[in-house]
Design a protein around this motif. Structure first.
Motif, PDB file in Angstrom:
ATOM      1  N   GLY A  27       0.817  -1.212   0.000  1.00  0.00           N
ATOM      2  CA  GLY A  27       0.000   0.000   0.000  1.00  0.00           C
ATOM      3  C   GLY A  27       0.845   1.253   0.000  1.00  0.00           C
ATOM      4  N   MET A  28       1.935   1.257   0.766  1.00  0.00           N
ATOM      5  CA  MET A  28       2.839   2.406   0.775  1.00  0.00           C
ATOM      6  C   MET A  28       3.516   2.579  -0.574  1.00  0.00           C
ATOM      7  SD  MET A  28       4.450   1.931   4.615  1.00  0.00           S
ATOM      8  CE  MET A  28       5.586   3.299   4.437  1.00  0.00           C
ATOM      9  N   ALA A  29       3.856   1.450  -1.207  1.00  0.00           N
ATOM     10  CA  ALA A  29       4.481   1.517  -2.535  1.00  0.00           C
ATOM     11  C   ALA A  29       3.508   2.087  -3.565  1.00  0.00           C
ATOM     12  CB  ALA A  29       4.952   0.130  -2.958  1.00  0.00           C
ATOM     13  N   LEU A  30       2.239   1.695  -3.485  1.00  0.00           N
ATOM     14  CA  LEU A  30       1.234   2.243  -4.398  1.00  0.00           C
ATOM     15  C   LEU A  30       1.114   3.755  -4.221  1.00  0.00           C
ATOM     16  CD1 LEU A  30      -1.601  -0.448  -4.057  1.00  0.00           C
ATOM     17  CD2 LEU A  30      -0.127  -0.075  -6.059  1.00  0.00           C
ATOM     18  N   ALA A  33       4.016   5.506  -5.679  1.00  0.00           N
ATOM     19  CA  ALA A  33       3.992   5.437  -7.143  1.00  0.00           C
ATOM     20  C   ALA A  33       2.993   6.406  -7.755  1.00  0.00           C
ATOM     21  CB  ALA A  33       3.667   4.016  -7.587  1.00  0.00           C
ATOM     22  N   GLY A  34       2.138   6.992  -6.921  1.00  0.00           N
ATOM     23  CA  GLY A  34       1.219   7.996  -7.451  1.00  0.00           C
ATOM     24  C   GLY A  34      -0.251   7.786  -7.138  1.00  0.00           C
ATOM     25  N   ALA A  35      -0.577   6.784  -6.321  1.00  0.00           N
ATOM     26  CA  ALA A  35      -1.983   6.572  -5.973  1.00  0.00           C
ATOM     27  C   ALA A  35      -2.448   7.665  -5.019  1.00  0.00           C
ATOM     28  CB  ALA A  35      -2.176   5.199  -5.334  1.00  0.00           C
ATOM     29  N   ASP A  36      -3.487   8.375  -5.390  1.00  0.00           N
ATOM     30  CA  ASP A  36      -4.072   9.375  -4.502  1.00  0.00           C
ATOM     31  C   ASP A  36      -4.866   8.705  -3.386  1.00  0.00           C
ATOM     32  OD1 ASP A  36      -3.360  11.874  -5.998  1.00  0.00           O
ATOM     33  OD2 ASP A  36      -4.507  10.860  -7.554  1.00  0.00           O
ATOM     34  N   ILE A  37      -5.419   7.519  -3.684  1.00  0.00           N
ATOM     35  CA  ILE A  37      -6.168   6.718  -2.715  1.00  0.00           C
ATOM     36  C   ILE A  37      -5.750   5.267  -2.922  1.00  0.00           C
ATOM     37  CG2 ILE A  37      -8.460   5.970  -1.951  1.00  0.00           C
ATOM     38  CD1 ILE A  37      -9.603   8.470  -3.281  1.00  0.00           C
ATOM     39  N   VAL A  38      -5.547   4.546  -1.830  1.00  0.00           N
ATOM     40  CA  VAL A  38      -5.314   3.100  -1.903  1.00  0.00           C
ATOM     41  C   VAL A  38      -6.605   2.424  -1.450  1.00  0.00           C
ATOM     42  CG1 VAL A  38      -3.989   1.153  -1.020  1.00  0.00           C
ATOM     43  CG2 VAL A  38      -2.837   3.320  -1.535  1.00  0.00           C
ATOM     44  N   VAL A  73      -1.135   7.338   4.541  1.00  0.00           N
ATOM     45  CA  VAL A  73      -1.636   6.958   3.220  1.00  0.00           C
ATOM     46  C   VAL A  73      -3.157   7.129   3.169  1.00  0.00           C
ATOM     47  CG1 VAL A  73      -1.871   5.059   1.574  1.00  0.00           C
ATOM     48  CG2 VAL A  73       0.252   5.325   2.881  1.00  0.00           C
ATOM     49  N   PRO A  74      -3.698   7.903   2.224  1.00  0.00           N
ATOM     50  CA  PRO A  74      -5.149   8.035   2.098  1.00  0.00           C
ATOM     51  C   PRO A  74      -5.746   6.723   1.571  1.00  0.00           C
ATOM     52  CG  PRO A  74      -3.988   9.808   0.946  1.00  0.00           C
ATOM     53  CD  PRO A  74      -2.979   8.752   1.264  1.00  0.00           C
ATOM     54  N   MET A  75      -6.876   6.305   2.160  1.00  0.00           N
ATOM     55  CA  MET A  75      -7.440   5.000   1.808  1.00  0.00           C
ATOM     56  C   MET A  75      -8.948   5.039   1.640  1.00  0.00           C
ATOM     57  SD  MET A  75      -5.377   2.687   4.545  1.00  0.00           S
ATOM     58  CE  MET A  75      -5.444   4.049   5.703  1.00  0.00           C
ATOM     59  N   SER A  76      -9.430   4.106   0.815  1.00  0.00           N
ATOM     60  CA  SER A  76     -10.851   3.793   0.748  1.00  0.00           C
ATOM     61  C   SER A  76     -11.019   2.347   1.188  1.00  0.00           C
ATOM     62  CB  SER A  76     -11.398   3.998  -0.667  1.00  0.00           C
ATOM     63  OG  SER A  76     -10.643   3.268  -1.624  1.00  0.00           O
ATOM     64  N   ILE A  77     -12.208   2.040   1.692  1.00  0.00           N
ATOM     65  CA  ILE A  77     -12.533   0.671   2.064  1.00  0.00           C
ATOM     66  C   ILE A  77     -13.497   0.116   1.024  1.00  0.00           C
ATOM     67  CG2 ILE A  77     -14.274   1.571   3.704  1.00  0.00           C
ATOM     68  CD1 ILE A  77     -12.456  -1.892   3.792  1.00  0.00           C
ATOM     69  N   ASP A  78     -13.093  -0.975   0.397  1.00  0.00           N
ATOM     70  CA  ASP A  78     -13.891  -1.638  -0.636  1.00  0.00           C
ATOM     71  C   ASP A  78     -14.737  -2.709   0.055  1.00  0.00           C
ATOM     72  OD1 ASP A  78     -14.896  -3.081  -2.749  1.00  0.00           O
ATOM     73  OD2 ASP A  78     -12.961  -3.536  -3.660  1.00  0.00           O
ATOM     74  N   THR A  79     -15.974  -2.352   0.377  1.00  0.00           N
ATOM     75  CA  THR A  79     -16.851  -3.278   1.095  1.00  0.00           C
ATOM     76  C   THR A  79     -18.310  -2.972   0.784  1.00  0.00           C
ATOM     77  OG1 THR A  79     -17.404  -4.207   3.267  1.00  0.00           O
ATOM     78  CG2 THR A  79     -17.014  -1.829   3.175  1.00  0.00           C
ATOM     79  N   THR A  80     -19.156  -3.980   0.961  1.00  0.00           N
ATOM     80  CA  THR A  80     -20.597  -3.787   0.829  1.00  0.00           C
ATOM     81  C   THR A  80     -21.271  -3.828   2.195  1.00  0.00           C
ATOM     82  OG1 THR A  80     -21.010  -6.171   0.551  1.00  0.00           O
ATOM     83  CG2 THR A  80     -20.608  -4.868  -1.451  1.00  0.00           C
ATOM     84  N   ARG A  81     -20.502  -3.974   3.266  1.00  0.00           N
ATOM     85  CA  ARG A  81     -21.058  -4.127   4.612  1.00  0.00           C
ATOM     86  C   ARG A  81     -20.847  -2.857   5.438  1.00  0.00           C
ATOM     87  NH1 ARG A  81     -18.768  -9.701   4.264  1.00  0.00           N
ATOM     88  NH2 ARG A  81     -20.513 -11.172   4.400  1.00  0.00           N
ATOM     89  N   GLY A  92      -9.034   4.518  10.038  1.00  0.00           N
ATOM     90  CA  GLY A  92      -8.317   5.517   9.259  1.00  0.00           C
ATOM     91  C   GLY A  92      -8.702   5.652   7.801  1.00  0.00           C
ATOM     92  N   ALA A  93      -9.597   4.813   7.289  1.00  0.00           N
ATOM     93  CA  ALA A  93     -10.064   4.979   5.905  1.00  0.00           C
ATOM     94  C   ALA A  93     -10.906   6.247   5.805  1.00  0.00           C
ATOM     95  CB  ALA A  93     -10.871   3.769   5.464  1.00  0.00           C
ATOM     96  N   THR A  94     -10.895   6.880   4.646  1.00  0.00           N
ATOM     97  CA  THR A  94     -11.605   8.155   4.498  1.00  0.00           C
ATOM     98  C   THR A  94     -12.640   8.145   3.381  1.00  0.00           C
ATOM     99  OG1 THR A  94      -9.820   8.974   3.065  1.00  0.00           O
ATOM    100  CG2 THR A  94      -9.674   9.490   5.416  1.00  0.00           C
ATOM    101  N   THR A  95     -12.788   7.022   2.686  1.00  0.00           N
ATOM    102  CA  THR A  95     -13.760   6.900   1.594  1.00  0.00           C
ATOM    103  C   THR A  95     -14.349   5.502   1.638  1.00  0.00           C
ATOM    104  OG1 THR A  95     -12.563   8.468   0.174  1.00  0.00           O
ATOM    105  CG2 THR A  95     -14.047   6.930  -0.933  1.00  0.00           C
ATOM    106  N   ILE A  96     -15.636   5.375   1.313  1.00  0.00           N
ATOM    107  CA  ILE A  96     -16.287   4.076   1.188  1.00  0.00           C
ATOM    108  C   ILE A  96     -16.465   3.772  -0.291  1.00  0.00           C
ATOM    109  CG2 ILE A  96     -18.361   2.718   1.669  1.00  0.00           C
ATOM    110  CD1 ILE A  96     -18.826   4.631   4.087  1.00  0.00           C
ATOM    111  N   ASN A  97     -15.949   2.628  -0.722  1.00  0.00           N
ATOM    112  CA  ASN A  97     -16.126   2.164  -2.097  1.00  0.00           C
ATOM    113  C   ASN A  97     -17.050   0.950  -2.047  1.00  0.00           C
ATOM    114  OD1 ASN A  97     -15.939   1.569  -4.806  1.00  0.00           O
ATOM    115  ND2 ASN A  97     -13.882   0.703  -4.687  1.00  0.00           N
ATOM    116  N   ASP A  98     -18.326   1.164  -2.338  1.00  0.00           N
ATOM    117  CA  ASP A  98     -19.369   0.147  -2.160  1.00  0.00           C
ATOM    118  C   ASP A  98     -19.813  -0.360  -3.525  1.00  0.00           C
ATOM    119  OD1 ASP A  98     -21.620  -1.342  -1.598  1.00  0.00           O
ATOM    120  OD2 ASP A  98     -22.603   0.201  -0.399  1.00  0.00           O
TER     121      ASP A  98
END
Length: 270
Positions: A27-30, A33-38, A73-81, A92-98
């Motif tokens: 995740g740190m490498a991403l 490398a230029g990921a605005d969100i992991v 590292v800015p993060m989203s959580i990829d979940t449906t729950r 620490g996640a700041t976005t929900i990816n549902d």
């Protein structure tokens, strides 16, 4: 958006980052490398995947999110729950990816509302086990647009502010290859709705089939990066807010070339 699946069975990178330290390092490498969100996912959504329980999903993602949050590292959580999203935000996640757009768990709207965070609503018709049977459309662009707008209306009715909402047409989710290409050709239809649009084609099956060899064998998953880069540049050129990819460095490089070229944004297909 860089993809980090902490699962044993995701279609592309399943099993590579199940160890917390390895996942945090990747995740740190991403991010470097230029990921605005992991984007951290603890349950595979590949076609045919079986579900895991919420406790298992949370146990996979929360330690990784905690480690990456400590590194800034800015993060989203990829979940449906909703419960997993709530735990991820607390970590620490700041976005929900549902990927269900709120359909899988009606409580997700309250979590997004209370957190005040961005909520990515993807077009979805059913869980991975059943979604291929649901890829039936008369007009895929019109139907996906209408169904996404219903998800937006329901989110707003649940107290989520319009400014929090990002939409995703859901390539590969209850879509066949032609559906994916049709949605790509008409991405402007979704951009014109006025919400940021996420485009997520990375390494997906329809790209493998496009690049099949003379015997009809699809290109292997790890050999689809050039095609993915092309879709990412085309999506951003059409006005997409973001692209969700495995190869962050290659995508960042390709987009840097596109921007430096001064090439105009793509006009929609009529």
């Amino acid at each position: 958006m860089g993809i980090l699946n902490v699962t044993p069975d995701s279609f592309s990178d399943g099993g590579r980052y199940t160890d917390v330290d390895a996942a945090v390092e990747h995740g740190m490498a991403l991010h470097r490398a230029g990921a605005d969100i992991v984007d951290i996912g603890g349950e595979s959504t590949r076609p045919g995947a079986e579900r895991v329980d919420a406790a298992t999903e949370a146990a996979r993602v929360v330690p990784v999110i905690t480690g990456l949050a400590a590194a800034g590292v800015p993060m989203s959580i990829d979940t449906t729950r909703a419960a997993v999203a709530e735990a991820a935000i607390a970590a620490g996640a700041t976005t929900i990816n549902d990927v269900s757009g709120g359909l899988a768990d009606p409580a997700m709207a309250a979590v997004a509302r209370d957190a005040g965070c961005p909520w990515i609503l993807m077009h979805w018709r059913g869980h991975s086990r059943d979604m291929n049977q649901l890829a039936v459309y008369q007009d895929v662009v019109a139907e996906v647009r209408a169904e996404l707008l219903q998800r937006v209306d329901d989110a707003i009715a649940g107290g989520v502010a319009p400014r929090q909402i990002i939409i995703d047409p859901g390539l590969g989710f209850a879509k066949n290859a032609e559906h994916n290409w049709e949605l790509t050709r008409h991405l402007d239809v979704f951009i014109d709705l006025g919400f940021p649009v996420l485009f997520a084609a990375s390494r997906k099956t329809y790209l493998g089939r496009l690049l099949a060899d003379a015997g009809g064998n699809p290109r292997p998953v790890d050999e689809r990066e050039a095609a993915t880069l092309a879709t990412s540049v085309l999506a951003v050129a059409a006005g997409a807010w973001g692209v969700r990819v495995h190869d962050v460095r290659g995508t960042a490089d390709a987009l840097a070339v596109w921007r430096a070229s001064g090439a105009p944004r793509l006009a929609p297909e009529k």
